[in-house]
Each structure stands twice: as C-alpha cells, then as structure tokens.
Enzyme design. Structure first.
Site, mmCIF file in Angstrom:
data_model
loop_
_atom_site.group_PDB
_atom_site.id
_atom_site.type_symbol
_atom_site.label_atom_id
_atom_site.label_comp_id
_atom_site.label_asym_id
_atom_site.label_seq_id
_atom_site.Cartn_x
_atom_site.Cartn_y
_atom_site.Cartn_z
ATOM 1 N N ASP A 1 0.802 -1.224 0.000
ATOM 2 C CA ASP A 1 0.000 0.000 0.000
ATOM 3 C C ASP A 1 0.835 1.274 0.000
ATOM 4 O O ASP A 1 0.466 2.270 0.608
ATOM 5 C CB ASP A 1 -0.965 0.017 1.211
ATOM 6 C CG ASP A 1 -1.756 -1.269 1.279
ATOM 7 O OD1 ASP A 1 -2.194 -1.734 0.220
ATOM 8 O OD2 ASP A 1 -1.904 -1.825 2.383
ATOM 9 N N LYS B 1 2.082 1.940 -5.159
ATOM 10 C CA LYS B 1 2.854 1.447 -6.319
ATOM 11 C C LYS B 1 2.049 1.569 -7.609
ATOM 12 O O LYS B 1 2.586 1.830 -8.671
ATOM 13 C CB LYS B 1 3.227 -0.038 -6.125
ATOM 14 C CG LYS B 1 4.144 -0.283 -4.946
ATOM 15 C CD LYS B 1 4.431 -1.759 -4.775
ATOM 16 C CE LYS B 1 3.267 -2.583 -4.280
ATOM 17 N NZ LYS B 1 2.826 -2.318 -2.919
ATOM 18 N N GLY B 2 0.720 1.348 -7.475
ATOM 19 C CA GLY B 2 -0.145 1.291 -8.659
ATOM 20 C C GLY B 2 -0.012 2.515 -9.555
ATOM 21 O O GLY B 2 0.110 2.382 -10.768
ATOM 22 N N ASN C 1 -4.458 -11.044 -3.702
ATOM 23 C CA ASN C 1 -4.393 -10.320 -2.424
ATOM 24 C C ASN C 1 -3.978 -8.868 -2.649
ATOM 25 O O ASN C 1 -4.129 -8.032 -1.766
ATOM 26 C CB ASN C 1 -3.427 -10.998 -1.444
ATOM 27 C CG ASN C 1 -2.082 -11.335 -2.062
ATOM 28 O OD1 ASN C 1 -1.903 -11.289 -3.275
ATOM 29 N ND2 ASN C 1 -1.124 -11.702 -1.225
ATOM 30 N N GLY D 1 -4.289 -5.153 -4.644
ATOM 31 C CA GLY D 1 -5.493 -4.471 -5.101
ATOM 32 C C GLY D 1 -5.180 -3.045 -5.451
ATOM 33 O O GLY D 1 -4.544 -2.353 -4.666
ATOM 34 N N HIS D 2 -5.548 -2.634 -6.631
ATOM 35 C CA HIS D 2 -5.446 -1.208 -6.921
ATOM 36 C C HIS D 2 -6.436 -0.787 -7.990
ATOM 37 O O HIS D 2 -6.992 -1.603 -8.700
ATOM 38 C CB HIS D 2 -4.017 -0.795 -7.265
ATOM 39 C CG HIS D 2 -3.408 -1.562 -8.371
ATOM 40 N ND1 HIS D 2 -2.544 -2.603 -8.150
ATOM 41 C CD2 HIS D 2 -3.571 -1.458 -9.684
ATOM 42 C CE1 HIS D 2 -2.197 -3.097 -9.303
ATOM 43 N NE2 HIS D 2 -2.793 -2.442 -10.257
ATOM 44 N N THR D 3 -6.605 0.528 -8.030
ATOM 45 C CA THR D 3 -7.557 1.111 -8.964
ATOM 46 C C THR D 3 -6.766 1.897 -9.996
ATOM 47 O O THR D 3 -5.904 2.694 -9.635
ATOM 48 C CB THR D 3 -8.483 2.079 -8.192
ATOM 49 O OG1 THR D 3 -9.043 1.334 -7.111
ATOM 50 C CG2 THR D 3 -9.596 2.619 -9.051
ATOM 51 N N ARG E 1 5.018 -29.739 -2.795
ATOM 52 C CA ARG E 1 5.010 -30.533 -4.033
ATOM 53 C C ARG E 1 3.701 -31.290 -4.229
ATOM 54 O O ARG E 1 3.690 -32.418 -4.690
ATOM 55 C CB ARG E 1 6.235 -31.465 -4.082
ATOM 56 C CG ARG E 1 7.507 -30.651 -4.225
ATOM 57 C CD ARG E 1 8.692 -31.330 -3.695
ATOM 58 N NE ARG E 1 8.588 -31.527 -2.262
ATOM 59 C CZ ARG E 1 9.611 -31.830 -1.486
ATOM 60 N NH1 ARG E 1 10.790 -32.007 -2.007
ATOM 61 N NH2 ARG E 1 9.453 -31.986 -0.189
ATOM 62 N N GLN F 1 2.455 -6.131 -2.739
ATOM 63 C CA GLN F 1 2.784 -6.107 -1.300
ATOM 64 C C GLN F 1 4.087 -5.325 -1.052
ATOM 65 O O GLN F 1 4.418 -4.468 -1.851
ATOM 66 C CB GLN F 1 2.855 -7.530 -0.728
ATOM 67 C CG GLN F 1 1.496 -8.235 -0.656
ATOM 68 C CD GLN F 1 1.116 -8.976 -1.916
ATOM 69 O OE1 GLN F 1 1.936 -9.653 -2.501
ATOM 70 N NE2 GLN F 1 -0.114 -8.857 -2.351
HETATM 71 P P1 IMP Z 1 -2.062 -12.784 2.615
HETATM 72 O O1 IMP Z 1 -1.153 -12.223 1.572
HETATM 73 O O2 IMP Z 1 -3.515 -12.707 2.236
HETATM 74 O O3 IMP Z 1 -1.642 -14.149 3.049
HETATM 75 O O4 IMP Z 1 -1.934 -11.864 3.923
HETATM 76 C C1 IMP Z 1 -0.740 -11.833 4.674
HETATM 77 C C2 IMP Z 1 -0.441 -10.428 5.175
HETATM 78 O O5 IMP Z 1 -0.093 -9.597 4.078
HETATM 79 C C3 IMP Z 1 -1.619 -9.755 5.861
HETATM 80 O O6 IMP Z 1 -1.109 -8.916 6.892
HETATM 81 C C4 IMP Z 1 -2.216 -8.899 4.772
HETATM 82 O O7 IMP Z 1 -2.936 -7.805 5.280
HETATM 83 C C5 IMP Z 1 -0.950 -8.464 4.050
HETATM 84 N N1 IMP Z 1 -1.177 -8.126 2.639
HETATM 85 C C6 IMP Z 1 -1.416 -8.976 1.631
HETATM 86 N N2 IMP Z 1 -1.546 -8.318 0.471
HETATM 87 C C7 IMP Z 1 -1.376 -7.029 0.742
HETATM 88 C C8 IMP Z 1 -1.361 -5.836 -0.059
HETATM 89 O O8 IMP Z 1 -1.516 -5.860 -1.295
HETATM 90 N N3 IMP Z 1 -1.115 -4.680 0.617
HETATM 91 C C9 IMP Z 1 -0.898 -4.635 1.952
HETATM 92 N N4 IMP Z 1 -0.891 -5.710 2.733
HETATM 93 C C10 IMP Z 1 -1.128 -6.894 2.139
#
Ligand code: IMP
Length: 442
Positions: free
Chosen positions: A12, A15-16, A37, A39-41, A143, A229
């Site tokens: 967060d 980067k997007g 996991n 997410g961006h707009t 595996r 991430q």
């Molecule tokens: P997971 O990636 O869903 O397994 O979550 C593991 C940790 O990474 C958690 O603390 C999430 O909130 C965090 N996380 C996963 N993806 C993002 C992202 O894109 N931005 C910020 N935190 C993320």
C-alpha cells in the site's frame, strides 16, 4: 531494458500509480509474486478499473504476464478480464504454465487456520486477505500443488486432485473440525478447472513465461516488473510470521519470472515509499501513532484513504520508519526511490521521522531479524519542518523545485539515508499527480 517496482514498506505504498505511469513506456508488465491479495484502482480517461490480479498495464493495452512466482485464482482472473471487456477493453494477459493455481479449498484453509489461530489466543493470527494465498504456496513447497499447466490436461488435473483433496478434507474435518462442502468435491473441481484450462488454451493465454520474457527482451521490449505487497511483509525479509507468503523484494522478480539477476541488475530497481506508514493486518509497528496522536492518525487515514483495497479494513497509521527503509533499500538494491502521499502530510502541526531504534540500550539502524525484537524497538524520532497545503497541480507543472522547501528537505534526507535518488514524488492519487524528476526508462 527492465524496471522493477518494489514496495519499500508494508504494501500500500501507492505502487499502482507509478506502475501505471511508467507502464506507459513498457511493452510488457509482469507480476512476479502474490495473487489476488493485491489491489489497486487504475483510472484511464476518467474511467475506473479495479484490479487485484491482472497486471495494471493491461488497462493501457500492454501485454500483462503473471509469472511463475504468482498464485493464480482463475475465477478472479476471468472475472477481472470480463469486467475489463465490459468496460470496452481487450486485455492481453499471459499466464506462466509454472504458476500455481489457487483452488477453492485453499481459501477455506486460509480462513480456517486464521480462525484457529485467533481462537487459540496464540497471537499468531496474521490478518490475511483470506484469498488462499498462503495455503497455495504451502502446497507449492509441499510438491502437491496444481499448476496452470495442469489445467490444460484434465487427466493430470484429476490425478493431482485425487491425491490432494482427500487429505485436505480429512485435515479440515478431523483436525479443524470444520464441515466441508463443494470446495472439496473432486468431480466438481475437475469440471470447473478443466473448463478454465480449455478457455486458457483456446485464448492462447499460457506461456513458458521465462522464455516468453527472454525473447521479448531480446527483441528490445521494455519489461516492467510490478511488485505487489512490500518488503516488510516479504516471507524471508519481512516480520515473520506477520507476512505474506511470497517475495516482493527485487530478488523475487528473478525467481518469479525466469529472468536472471544479471539481466535485471542492468536495469533499474525503484523502491516505492509512502511518506508515512500504514499497515493492514497484525504485527508490530514501532512508529505507530499513539493514543494521544489518535486525531492525527484519523486525519491521515481519511485524507490518505487508508482503508484496505481488498478488505476495506481501516489501516493502522505510523510515522515514517527509516530503519525499515534502510532494510528495504539493502535487500533490493534500490537504484532510485519514489515517494508518495507527500500531499497527505501537508498542513500537519508536527512531522516526525524515526531515524533509528533503541533496543535495550543498543542503537539499531536497520530492522532486527526477530519480530519480538522489532516489537521491542523504541523509535528515536527526528522532527522535521512541516509544509502547508499547496496548489499541487501547479507544482506538478513546475517540477521538483516547485515543492515547498520543507518537503525537499524531507526528501533530501531520504535520498541520503537510502543512498538512492528520488525520481518521483506523489502529490495525489492520480498518476498525473506526480512530480517527476526522472523516469526509470531514461
Ligand atoms: P495474505 O497475503 O492474504 O496471506 O496476507 C498476509 C499479510 O499480508 C496480511 O497482513 C495482509 O494484510 C498483508 N497483505 C497482503 N496483500 C497485501 C497488499 O496488497 N497490501 C498490503 N498488505 C497486504
């Protein structure tokens, strides 16, 4: 050439907007880790596109590649592609045949294990996005995973699932005492996922990604690697166990795409920094704003829109943490940085930055290896002069020298500490609200 974009903090960082902006000069945009996991707009010509898996360059007509280091949920993938098509786009997305597939039972496991950790009172609940990311990487390492290439052959897919699914069902029912449903039904899974395979084949979407990218590069294409991430939630270099299950750091771009480190090292590696910190999910945050600073944290949260893109959860807010950034710069060899959300800090009464930590009387300039030690670190703050609200559009026109002197002082300090020049400064959520000093493609 190649450019890698890496989150320098906890994800967060914004980067997007930069991937989107610099993606304009790329021919191919590659994701090398993570899955839906992220997410961006992306906003293009006033139209909003919400993405969590499809590489953002796809909105701009670039080829998007999901590399072997990614975990792919075909349901999300096709939903996103269909939404983009409904919005009038024709995205060109290629999938590495070596990438692993997120199956419905992986999401069940993700939520089940999180609930169990929570109930156990062990303090190990991560606060995941619930997308099945961790359990899919577990099966990859164990595996017993299903790869994109396996979807193309229903017999192979069935073999894989007939071995794995009964084990998963038994663990869910007998260890976690959870009722299982269609997510664990081999016949239904084969029917649905073989159909995805058929569609991938018909649409020519699967590739040996390393070779595809190697050849693109050899033909002179610009490759942009879009890290998802951030460094502090990297499975190796982050604050384990409060991490995601992949490597957002620059080394992940080599492993997760099949392009060697020498070639990537000839390009640029840009660390994306947010001018303060936010964290969604559990884990320490040494510079987290205190109860006495609650009003300030609320102000920043509202102004910066600090609510999870995927989950909608309010993010925790902290001051900029330089040991965390030194750690990130060293792990990924940043050749440059971009600093976002500088506008969000405008008009504050005070501005603090953690220069180093104090841990039991020792001074630390980077992040200690254990999460317990990191949580015990006391931040040693430096005060900076604040800057007032500005006409940011005028500054975007004028360039870097148009930024308020106090902001330039803050940015200069970052350049010095991270030993990398500032290429861009974000002064608003849109990709055009960027004060650009240099592009990494020059
Ligand atoms: P997971 O990636 O869903 O397994 O979550 C593991 C940790 O990474 C958690 O603390 C999430 O909130 C965090 N996380 C996963 N993806 C993002 C992202 O894109 N931005 C910020 N935190 C993320």
């Amino acid at each position: 050439m190649t450019v890698i974009i890496v989150g320098a903090q906890l994800g967060d960082e914004g980067k997007g907007a930069l991937v989107d902006r610099w993606g304009g000069e790329a021919d191919v945009v590659v994701r090398y880790q993570g899955g839906d996991n992220a997410g961006h707009t992306v906003v293009e010509d006033g139209e909003e596109y919400k993405l969590s898996l499809v590489p953002s360059g796809s909105v701009r007509g670039k080829t998007g590649v999901l590399g072997n280091g990614c975990v792919v949920n075909p349901r999300t993938l096709f939903d996103e592609i269909e939404s983009l098509q409904e919005q009038g786009l024709d995205p060109d997305v290629r999938l590495a045949e070596r990438a692993h597939v997120i199956m419905p039972y992986h999401r069940v496991f993700d939520n089940m294990e999180e609930a169990d950790k929570d109930e156990s009172g062990s303090g190990t609940k991560v606060g995941t996005t619930g997308r099945g990311i961790g359990p899919t990487y577990e099966d990859k390492a164990g595996r017993r995973g299903v790869r994109v290439g396996d979807l193309l052959d229903p017999d192979v897919l069935r073999d894989r699932l007939e071995y794995t699914v009964p084990q998963k069902r038994a663990i869910a029912e007998e260890v976690f005492d959870v009722d299982t449903g269609v997510e664990f039904d081999v016949d239904q899974l084969v029917a649905e996922y073989a159909a995805y395979g058929e569609r991938l084949r018909e649409e020519g979407m699967t590739v040996e990604a390393g070779d595809f990218l190697y050849e693109q590069h050899a033909d002179g294409a610009n490759l942009l690697f879009e890290g998802a991430q951030g460094t502090s939630i990297d499975i190796d270099h982050g604050n384990y166990p409060y991490v995601t299950s992949s490597n957002p750091t620059a080394g992940g771009a080599a492993i997760g795409s099949g392009i060697g480190p020498k070639l990537l090292g000839e390009g640029e590696i840009v660390g994306i920094v947010k001018a303060y910190l936010s964290r969604v999910g559990s884990g320490p945050l040494p510079t987290e704003m205190t109860d006495a600073e609650e009003d300030l944290a609320n102000k920043i949260r509202e102004k910066g829109g600090e609510f999870g893109t995927v989950t909608g959860r309010p993010r925790r807010i902290g001051w900029l943490d330089i040991p965390m950034l030194r750690h990130a710069a060293r792990r990924s060899s940043f050749t440059a940085i971009a600093v976002n959300h500088v506008d969000v800090l405008a008009g504050l009464d005070e501005l603090k930055v953690c220069h180093q930590y104090d841990l039991d009387g020792d001074t630390l300039r980077t992040v200690p290896a254990t999460t317990e030690e990191w949580a015990a670190c006391e931040p040693a703050f430096r005060e900076f002069e604040t800057w007032a609200e500005q006409d940011w559009s005028a500054i975007v026109e004028e360039g870097y020298d148009g930024l308020p002197a106090a902001a330039r002082e803050y940015l200069g300090y970052l350049e010095e500490e991270l030993e990398a020049p500032v290429y861009a400064v974000g002064v608003g959520p849109d990709r055009d609200q960027t004060v650009e000093r240099e592009t990494p493609w020059e």
